[in-house]
Write a protein that holds these residues in place. Sequence first.
Motif, mmCIF file in Angstrom:
data_model
loop_
_atom_site.group_PDB
_atom_site.id
_atom_site.type_symbol
_atom_site.label_atom_id
_atom_site.label_comp_id
_atom_site.label_asym_id
_atom_site.label_seq_id
_atom_site.Cartn_x
_atom_site.Cartn_y
_atom_site.Cartn_z
ATOM 1 N N ILE A 8 -0.116 19.816 -12.022
ATOM 2 C CA ILE A 8 0.891 20.850 -12.848
ATOM 3 C C ILE A 8 0.492 20.771 -14.413
ATOM 4 O O ILE A 8 0.343 21.560 -15.048
ATOM 5 C CB ILE A 8 2.283 20.806 -12.279
ATOM 6 C CG1 ILE A 8 2.122 21.109 -10.886
ATOM 7 C CG2 ILE A 8 3.020 22.024 -13.064
ATOM 8 C CD1 ILE A 8 3.721 20.834 -10.496
ATOM 9 N N MET A 9 0.739 19.548 -14.693
ATOM 10 C CA MET A 9 0.663 19.025 -16.227
ATOM 11 C C MET A 9 -0.951 19.580 -16.843
ATOM 12 O O MET A 9 -0.742 19.937 -18.054
ATOM 13 C CB MET A 9 1.084 17.805 -16.351
ATOM 14 C CG MET A 9 2.591 17.512 -16.223
ATOM 15 S SD MET A 9 3.819 18.256 -17.343
ATOM 16 C CE MET A 9 3.375 18.090 -18.786
ATOM 17 N N ARG A 10 -1.731 19.333 -16.259
ATOM 18 C CA ARG A 10 -3.086 19.206 -17.137
ATOM 19 C C ARG A 10 -3.124 21.011 -17.367
ATOM 20 O O ARG A 10 -3.915 21.346 -18.060
ATOM 21 C CB ARG A 10 -4.257 19.100 -15.930
ATOM 22 C CG ARG A 10 -4.302 19.952 -14.775
ATOM 23 C CD ARG A 10 -5.313 19.184 -13.935
ATOM 24 N NE ARG A 10 -6.857 19.329 -14.204
ATOM 25 C CZ ARG A 10 -7.564 20.370 -14.093
ATOM 26 N NH1 ARG A 10 -7.173 21.334 -13.268
ATOM 27 N NH2 ARG A 10 -8.966 20.465 -14.548
ATOM 28 N N LEU A 22 0.576 -1.173 0.031
ATOM 29 C CA LEU A 22 -0.011 0.070 0.175
ATOM 30 C C LEU A 22 0.752 1.367 0.097
ATOM 31 O O LEU A 22 0.605 2.108 -0.854
ATOM 32 C CB LEU A 22 -0.985 0.052 1.328
ATOM 33 C CG LEU A 22 -1.691 1.253 1.429
ATOM 34 C CD1 LEU A 22 -2.721 1.481 0.359
ATOM 35 C CD2 LEU A 22 -2.496 1.152 2.757
ATOM 36 N N ILE A 23 1.738 1.173 0.697
ATOM 37 C CA ILE A 23 2.853 2.509 1.025
ATOM 38 C C ILE A 23 3.501 2.956 -0.284
ATOM 39 O O ILE A 23 3.551 4.021 -0.668
ATOM 40 C CB ILE A 23 3.729 2.138 2.186
ATOM 41 C CG1 ILE A 23 4.480 3.618 2.565
ATOM 42 C CG2 ILE A 23 4.722 1.127 1.842
ATOM 43 C CD1 ILE A 23 3.689 4.520 3.648
ATOM 44 N N TYR A 24 3.788 1.759 -1.394
ATOM 45 C CA TYR A 24 4.464 2.512 -2.319
ATOM 46 C C TYR A 24 3.283 2.728 -3.285
ATOM 47 O O TYR A 24 3.782 3.660 -4.100
ATOM 48 C CB TYR A 24 5.143 0.843 -3.113
ATOM 49 C CG TYR A 24 5.853 0.034 -2.044
ATOM 50 C CD1 TYR A 24 6.880 0.635 -1.295
ATOM 51 C CD2 TYR A 24 5.482 -1.262 -1.684
ATOM 52 C CE1 TYR A 24 7.383 -0.192 -0.416
ATOM 53 C CE2 TYR A 24 6.187 -2.040 -0.876
ATOM 54 C CZ TYR A 24 7.225 -1.558 -0.368
ATOM 55 O OH TYR A 24 7.868 -2.542 0.738
ATOM 56 N N SER A 25 2.504 2.101 -3.381
ATOM 57 C CA SER A 25 1.174 2.476 -4.469
ATOM 58 C C SER A 25 0.893 4.015 -3.964
ATOM 59 O O SER A 25 0.606 5.004 -4.905
ATOM 60 C CB SER A 25 0.072 1.766 -4.223
ATOM 61 O OG SER A 25 0.179 0.321 -4.320
ATOM 62 N N LEU A 26 0.856 4.384 -2.831
ATOM 63 C CA LEU A 26 0.338 5.436 -2.268
ATOM 64 C C LEU A 26 1.469 6.593 -2.401
ATOM 65 O O LEU A 26 1.125 7.629 -3.113
ATOM 66 C CB LEU A 26 0.109 5.496 -0.737
ATOM 67 C CG LEU A 26 -0.976 6.595 -0.027
ATOM 68 C CD1 LEU A 26 -2.191 6.323 -0.830
ATOM 69 C CD2 LEU A 26 -0.914 6.265 1.460
ATOM 70 N N ALA A 27 2.710 6.238 -2.161
ATOM 71 C CA ALA A 27 3.700 7.330 -2.546
ATOM 72 C C ALA A 27 3.928 7.590 -4.083
ATOM 73 O O ALA A 27 3.888 8.795 -4.413
ATOM 74 C CB ALA A 27 5.040 6.657 -1.929
ATOM 75 N N GLY A 28 3.549 6.585 -4.647
ATOM 76 C CA GLY A 28 3.756 6.662 -6.245
ATOM 77 C C GLY A 28 2.405 7.339 -6.658
ATOM 78 O O GLY A 28 2.453 8.388 -7.443
ATOM 79 N N GLY A 29 1.412 7.175 -6.307
ATOM 80 C CA GLY A 29 -0.022 7.741 -6.731
ATOM 81 C C GLY A 29 -0.048 9.047 -6.497
ATOM 82 O O GLY A 29 -0.467 9.958 -7.438
ATOM 83 N N LEU A 30 0.381 9.357 -5.088
ATOM 84 C CA LEU A 30 0.376 10.871 -4.844
ATOM 85 C C LEU A 30 1.225 11.976 -5.770
ATOM 86 O O LEU A 30 0.887 13.120 -5.942
ATOM 87 C CB LEU A 30 0.515 11.034 -3.344
ATOM 88 C CG LEU A 30 -0.469 10.583 -2.175
ATOM 89 C CD1 LEU A 30 -0.219 10.623 -0.934
ATOM 90 C CD2 LEU A 30 -1.932 11.219 -2.726
ATOM 91 N N LEU A 31 2.615 11.212 -5.836
ATOM 92 C CA LEU A 31 3.307 11.979 -6.540
ATOM 93 C C LEU A 31 3.020 12.024 -8.106
ATOM 94 O O LEU A 31 3.146 13.148 -8.686
ATOM 95 C CB LEU A 31 4.962 11.400 -6.608
ATOM 96 C CG LEU A 31 6.092 12.271 -7.085
ATOM 97 C CD1 LEU A 31 6.301 13.615 -6.063
ATOM 98 C CD2 LEU A 31 7.374 11.590 -7.152
ATOM 99 N N CYS A 32 2.414 11.039 -8.698
ATOM 100 C CA CYS A 32 1.900 11.088 -9.923
ATOM 101 C C CYS A 32 0.639 12.337 -9.968
ATOM 102 O O CYS A 32 0.656 13.174 -10.826
ATOM 103 C CB CYS A 32 1.254 9.785 -10.249
ATOM 104 S SG CYS A 32 0.178 9.553 -11.605
ATOM 105 N N VAL A 54 1.052 13.227 -22.856
ATOM 106 C CA VAL A 54 2.196 14.161 -22.272
ATOM 107 C C VAL A 54 2.134 13.769 -20.640
ATOM 108 O O VAL A 54 2.931 13.515 -19.800
ATOM 109 C CB VAL A 54 2.367 15.114 -22.772
ATOM 110 C CG1 VAL A 54 3.842 15.976 -22.191
ATOM 111 C CG2 VAL A 54 2.627 15.359 -24.204
ATOM 112 N N CYS A 55 0.679 14.405 -20.428
ATOM 113 C CA CYS A 55 0.561 14.398 -18.781
ATOM 114 C C CYS A 55 0.496 12.898 -18.398
ATOM 115 O O CYS A 55 1.232 12.860 -17.186
ATOM 116 C CB CYS A 55 -0.840 15.193 -18.687
ATOM 117 S SG CYS A 55 -1.466 15.180 -16.987
ATOM 118 N N SER A 56 0.205 11.953 -18.901
ATOM 119 C CA SER A 56 0.158 10.602 -18.765
ATOM 120 C C SER A 56 1.717 10.243 -18.444
ATOM 121 O O SER A 56 1.869 9.628 -17.468
ATOM 122 C CB SER A 56 -0.814 9.926 -19.388
ATOM 123 O OG SER A 56 -0.470 8.630 -19.019
#
Lengths: 124, 162
Positions: free
Chosen positions: B92-94, B76-86, B104-106
């Motif tokens: 910003i990108m949108r 969970l912690i890895y998904s959460l860290a990745g998900g939030l940074l993403c 590009v955003c993706s």
Amino acid sequence: MLKTRTWIIIIAAAAVVLAALTAVTLNLKRDSAVVEVVQDGTVIRQIDLNAVAREYSFDVFWRDGGVNTVTVRPGRICVSHADCPDLVCVNRGWLSTEVTPIVCMPHRLVIRAAGATELDAVSE
Amino acid sequence: MTKRIVRMALLTAVALIIFIVEAQIPVPVPIPGIKLGLANIITVYAMFRLGPKDTLAILLCRVFLGSVFSGQMTTLIYSLAGGLLCYASMLIMRRIVTENQVWVCSVIGAVCHNIGQIAAAMLIAQTAGLIIYLPVLMLSGVIAGLFTGLCAQFLLKRMKKL
């Protein structure tokens, strides 16, 4: 707003650089063959692969009951069996002097170069 | 309001199903953290169609429920860290991409997801050496992000009425 063509060039260039870096990093070797088995940040075993005379295995248990079986042979080490869902650690195969560690993220198990971190090994 | 909640619930359910089905497909590369991340299609779609607040709710629900249903609370912690940074990077990108540049955003989002994920792994495993996997993870992020981004872009164009 950048043009789509500009974005394509930027991302393609980044991909080429990353591919080159990938090829380099995955093939890095080090001199020592001493590895350490680390669980949840704690070193639980240190093994000099060159000093191993005959094959042996041991189990590393994770607190949810999960298990990784580590097999050591002269000069190399691998996770031979695991009950984690993705089996990335098992599919990784043997580790000898490569810098890339064996990782089982679900069981927080890492088999990595000992003593100096891999980063130091790279810079030497 | 009701319509909004229903729409969010629907997208969460779709993302969750995609996530769980994808988790059953073995990954051909033995490198920790590499996956296609098909559920990202929903995140990107929601980001451009529903807005940041709703997207965050969908993302968090999917990450939590996903790790409950797949029985992998440790990841969970890895998904959460990745998900939030993403999520932060897509926020910003949108603002700086057009509707034909959703991919590009993706791509940026997927690369940031992998950076966040490996940063969390380095902290938890206390192994700085895991950074050796950063280039290959970022490369996989570019490829996976391109694929999911194009899917999301087509989806956005074809489903303007929803």
